[in-house]
Write a protein that holds these residues in place. Structure first.
Motif, PDB file in Angstrom:
ATOM      1  N   PRO A 124       0.839  -1.212   0.000  1.00 43.38           N
ATOM      2  CA  PRO A 124       0.000   0.000   0.000  1.00 43.38           C
ATOM      3  C   PRO A 124       0.868   1.253   0.000  1.00 43.38           C
ATOM      4  CG  PRO A 124       0.020  -1.008   2.173  1.00 43.38           C
ATOM      5  CD  PRO A 124       0.733  -1.964   1.263  1.00 43.38           C
ATOM      6  N   PRO A 125       0.353   2.366  -0.512  1.00 48.41           N
ATOM      7  CA  PRO A 125       1.131   3.600  -0.548  1.00 48.41           C
ATOM      8  C   PRO A 125       1.490   4.107   0.854  1.00 48.41           C
ATOM      9  CG  PRO A 125      -0.797   3.742  -1.980  1.00 48.41           C
ATOM     10  CD  PRO A 125      -0.973   2.512  -1.140  1.00 48.41           C
ATOM     11  N   ILE A 126       2.566   4.874   0.934  1.00 49.41           N
ATOM     12  CA  ILE A 126       2.921   5.579   2.165  1.00 49.41           C
ATOM     13  C   ILE A 126       2.000   6.787   2.288  1.00 49.41           C
ATOM     14  CG2 ILE A 126       4.723   6.886   3.361  1.00 49.41           C
ATOM     15  CD1 ILE A 126       6.798   5.204   1.842  1.00 49.41           C
ATOM     16  N   ASP A 127       1.312   6.907   3.398  1.00 47.45           N
ATOM     17  CA  ASP A 127       0.442   8.064   3.598  1.00 47.45           C
ATOM     18  C   ASP A 127       1.261   9.339   3.757  1.00 47.45           C
ATOM     19  OD1 ASP A 127      -1.843   6.501   3.438  1.00 47.45           O
ATOM     20  OD2 ASP A 127      -1.883   6.119   5.595  1.00 47.45           O
ATOM     21  N   SER A 128       2.270   9.276   4.599  1.00 45.06           N
ATOM     22  CA  SER A 128       3.111  10.454   4.817  1.00 45.06           C
ATOM     23  C   SER A 128       4.390  10.050   5.537  1.00 45.06           C
ATOM     24  CB  SER A 128       2.367  11.520   5.639  1.00 45.06           C
ATOM     25  OG  SER A 128       2.113  11.042   6.955  1.00 45.06           O
ATOM     26  N   VAL A 129       5.406  10.881   5.356  1.00 45.97           N
ATOM     27  CA  VAL A 129       6.622  10.819   6.169  1.00 45.97           C
ATOM     28  C   VAL A 129       6.634  12.108   6.975  1.00 45.97           C
ATOM     29  CG1 VAL A 129       9.130  10.687   6.181  1.00 45.97           C
ATOM     30  CG2 VAL A 129       7.837   9.430   4.448  1.00 45.97           C
ATOM     31  N   SER A 130       6.504  11.979   8.278  1.00 46.99           N
ATOM     32  CA  SER A 130       6.374  13.147   9.141  1.00 46.99           C
ATOM     33  C   SER A 130       7.604  13.298  10.016  1.00 46.99           C
ATOM     34  CB  SER A 130       5.124  13.027  10.027  1.00 46.99           C
ATOM     35  OG  SER A 130       5.207  11.859  10.841  1.00 46.99           O
ATOM     36  N   ILE A 169      10.269  17.952  16.226  1.00 44.82           N
ATOM     37  CA  ILE A 169      11.431  18.304  17.038  1.00 44.82           C
ATOM     38  C   ILE A 169      11.383  17.491  18.319  1.00 44.82           C
ATOM     39  CG2 ILE A 169      12.659  20.155  18.225  1.00 44.82           C
ATOM     40  CD1 ILE A 169      12.627  20.372  15.181  1.00 44.82           C
ATOM     41  N   GLU A 170      12.509  16.845  18.631  1.00 49.23           N
ATOM     42  CA  GLU A 170      12.543  15.975  19.802  1.00 49.23           C
ATOM     43  C   GLU A 170      13.980  15.857  20.298  1.00 49.23           C
ATOM     44  OE1 GLU A 170      11.991  11.278  20.045  1.00 49.23           O
ATOM     45  OE2 GLU A 170      10.060  12.298  19.767  1.00 49.23           O
ATOM     46  N   ASN A 171      14.188  16.136  21.595  1.00 53.59           N
ATOM     47  CA  ASN A 171      15.517  15.963  22.209  1.00 53.59           C
ATOM     48  C   ASN A 171      16.622  16.659  21.427  1.00 53.59           C
ATOM     49  OD1 ASN A 171      14.384  14.312  24.231  1.00 53.59           O
ATOM     50  ND2 ASN A 171      14.586  12.493  22.933  1.00 53.59           N
ATOM     51  N   ASN A 172      16.383  17.921  21.058  1.00 53.54           N
ATOM     52  CA  ASN A 172      17.361  18.726  20.333  1.00 53.54           C
ATOM     53  C   ASN A 172      17.767  18.057  19.021  1.00 53.54           C
ATOM     54  OD1 ASN A 172      18.746  21.177  20.203  1.00 53.54           O
ATOM     55  ND2 ASN A 172      20.668  20.230  20.835  1.00 53.54           N
ATOM     56  N   GLY A 173      16.785  17.559  18.323  1.00 49.17           N
ATOM     57  CA  GLY A 173      17.006  16.936  17.031  1.00 49.17           C
ATOM     58  C   GLY A 173      15.675  16.756  16.323  1.00 49.17           C
ATOM     59  N   VAL A 174      15.677  15.978  15.264  1.00 48.44           N
ATOM     60  CA  VAL A 174      14.473  15.744  14.473  1.00 48.44           C
ATOM     61  C   VAL A 174      14.192  14.247  14.432  1.00 48.44           C
ATOM     62  CG1 VAL A 174      13.489  15.843  12.155  1.00 48.44           C
ATOM     63  CG2 VAL A 174      14.742  17.809  13.055  1.00 48.44           C
ATOM     64  N   GLN A 175      13.009  13.849  14.871  1.00 52.22           N
ATOM     65  CA  GLN A 175      12.559  12.472  14.780  1.00 52.22           C
ATOM     66  C   GLN A 175      11.683  12.327  13.542  1.00 52.22           C
ATOM     67  OE1 GLN A 175      13.141   9.533  16.627  1.00 52.22           O
ATOM     68  NE2 GLN A 175      12.038   8.704  14.852  1.00 52.22           N
ATOM     69  N   ILE A 176      12.064  11.391  12.644  1.00 50.59           N
ATOM     70  CA  ILE A 176      11.339  11.186  11.395  1.00 50.59           C
ATOM     71  C   ILE A 176      10.549   9.880  11.493  1.00 50.59           C
ATOM     72  CG2 ILE A 176      11.559  10.841   8.909  1.00 50.59           C
ATOM     73  CD1 ILE A 176      14.100  12.537   9.031  1.00 50.59           C
ATOM     74  N   ASN A 177       9.262   9.949  11.152  1.00 55.15           N
ATOM     75  CA  ASN A 177       8.360   8.811  11.271  1.00 55.15           C
ATOM     76  C   ASN A 177       7.649   8.554   9.942  1.00 55.15           C
ATOM     77  OD1 ASN A 177       8.867   8.745  14.138  1.00 55.15           O
ATOM     78  ND2 ASN A 177       7.427  10.456  14.333  1.00 55.15           N
ATOM     79  N   VAL A 178       7.063   7.360   9.818  1.00 51.20           N
ATOM     80  CA  VAL A 178       6.312   7.015   8.619  1.00 51.20           C
ATOM     81  C   VAL A 178       4.902   6.599   9.013  1.00 51.20           C
ATOM     82  CG1 VAL A 178       7.070   4.588   8.636  1.00 51.20           C
ATOM     83  CG2 VAL A 178       6.339   5.644   6.488  1.00 51.20           C
ATOM     84  N   ASN A 179       3.943   6.899   8.131  1.00 45.81           N
ATOM     85  CA  ASN A 179       2.539   6.582   8.370  1.00 45.81           C
ATOM     86  C   ASN A 179       1.964   5.909   7.124  1.00 45.81           C
ATOM     87  OD1 ASN A 179       2.142   8.381  10.950  1.00 45.81           O
ATOM     88  ND2 ASN A 179       3.129   9.692   9.437  1.00 45.81           N
ATOM     89  N   THR A 180       1.211   4.839   7.338  1.00 48.96           N
ATOM     90  CA  THR A 180       0.606   4.127   6.213  1.00 48.96           C
ATOM     91  C   THR A 180      -0.618   3.368   6.695  1.00 48.96           C
ATOM     92  OG1 THR A 180       1.067   2.632   4.362  1.00 48.96           O
ATOM     93  CG2 THR A 180       1.950   1.989   6.506  1.00 48.96           C
TER      94      THR A 180
END
Length: 371
Positions: A130-136, A139-150
């Motif tokens: 199935p397609p990826i809905d989004s990559v979101s 800002i977390e712990n003085n950095g960037v947390q990247i997540n995926v949603n589907t």
């Protein structure tokens, strides 16, 4: 994932009573057999190219690149007896283009090495991702947390795996128009202060929605980008690849992740042997590593710029300084000239590292996808 599969077939942990631990390396670790390792899949997207990489397992302590398996005969076969040969391009890499798997059919991989040893995978079905809905990101712990949603609205997928490629742009602190060549100060033929550097995921990332009422993956964590790296100093991009798996495929990757990524203490999963769905028919006792699958891959790319984040980003060049030298001093100390210092006979200089971005691991070529 490929390197994990190459180096995994036996792990041992020896605990000695008496408060003292002595290192022990049994022969199975220090002198392992050389087993075939397969990485790749039959891409069922129309017009896509399928790639199969073949290599050999190696000692756990080896740091050199794995040995690739060249001059093999590699084919993909359907259960209805259709056969599709792959062509070797780069050593150990075999590709197939212009062939689309048929829905409802099952396929297997057949490998015959140059030495005549034959391997077959199990027959596997075609699985649509199935397609990826989004990559979101957040800002977390003085950095960037990247997540995926589907999600799968048909509620049929349940098993997922991800990989990613990341690319980031950066600049050196000083723009040099000059260089020292054969003890002569000459104009640089091209700029060397803007680079792009890339990396890929190394961990195995899987999840299952079998225990959920809906086939939905929300905010699955992919990677954390720290502000202590230079990845966010100008612009950062991540390309996420999503694969739908069968339950046997999920079990393979899940077990592989556990025994290669969680080996830090005696409370982690115990080491064991894992092979996948590839089998040697010439010698049934011969191991083969890897999991052949047929299906599509879905991708999505996002960009993050330094203006998007609220913290100061690291450039990687905090120790760079600038000075003024005469031409004689530049030749004597083999310094890097930047430009003339006003109307004088002196030059602004720094270290080559501070003016040539390639020395930080990047390349000068702008990626085609960059914007």
């Amino acid at each position: 994932m490929k390197n994990a599969a190459i180096k995994i077939f036996t792990w041992w942990l020896i605990l000695l009573v008496g408060g003292c631990v002595d290192p022990y390396r049994p022969p199975e670790i220090t002198s392992p057999g050389s087993y075939l390792v397969m990485n790749g899949f039959f891409n069922s997207a129309a017009g896509a190219t399928s790639t199969i990489q073949l290599s050999r397992s190696q000692n756990l302590t080896d740091t050199k690149a794995p040995t690739v398996e060249t001059k093999a005969t590699v084919t993909i076969e359907s259960q209805s007896k259709a056969t599709f040969p792959l062509t070797e391009g780069t050593a150990g890499t075999y590709t197939l283009s212009g062939v689309t798997p048929q829905a409802g059919e099952t396929y297997r991989l057949h490998v015959r090495t140059a030495k005549g040893v034959e391997y077959y995978s199990d027959y596997v079905p075609v699985i649509q991702t199935p397609p990826i809905d989004s990559v979101s990101w957040r800002i977390e712990n003085n950095g960037v947390q990247i997540n995926v949603n589907t999600h799968d609205p048909t509620n049929n997928t349940h098993y997922y795996r991800w990989e990613y490629d990341e690319t980031w742009e950066y600049f050196t602190p000083y723009y040099s128009t000059l260089e020292l060549k054969n003890n002569q100060i000459v104009d640089r033929p091209f700029s060397v202060n803007q680079c792009w550097r890339s990396g890929s995921s190394t961990n195995i990332m899987t999840t299952s929605t079998t225990r959920l009422s809906q086939d939905v993956v929300s905010q699955f964590p992919l990677v954390f980008v720290s502000s202590n790296s230079n990845k966010l100093s100008v612009k950062y991009s991540i390309l996420v690849r999503q694969f739908a798996l069968s339950q046997p495929g999920f079990d393979y990757y899940d077990q592989l992740a556990k025994i290669t990524q969680n080996i830090g203490s005696i409370f982690d999963p115990q080491p064991s042997q894992i092979t996948g769905n590839l089998h040697c028919t010439t010698n049934p006792n011969e191991l083969a590593l890897g999991f052949f699958r047929v299906g599509t891959v879905e991708t999505k790319r996002i960009f993050i710029t330094y203006t998007d984040v609220p913290f100061r980003t690291v450039t990687g060049y905090d120790g760079c300084v600038i000075d003024t030298f005469t031409q004689a001093d530049i030749i004597k100390f083999q310094s890097t000239p930047i430009k003339k210092y006003g109307e004088t006979s002196r030059y602004l200089v720094s270290s080559e590292f501070c003016v040539d971005c390639r020395l930080l691991g990047g390349v000068l070529t702008r990626p085609d996808f960059w914007k």
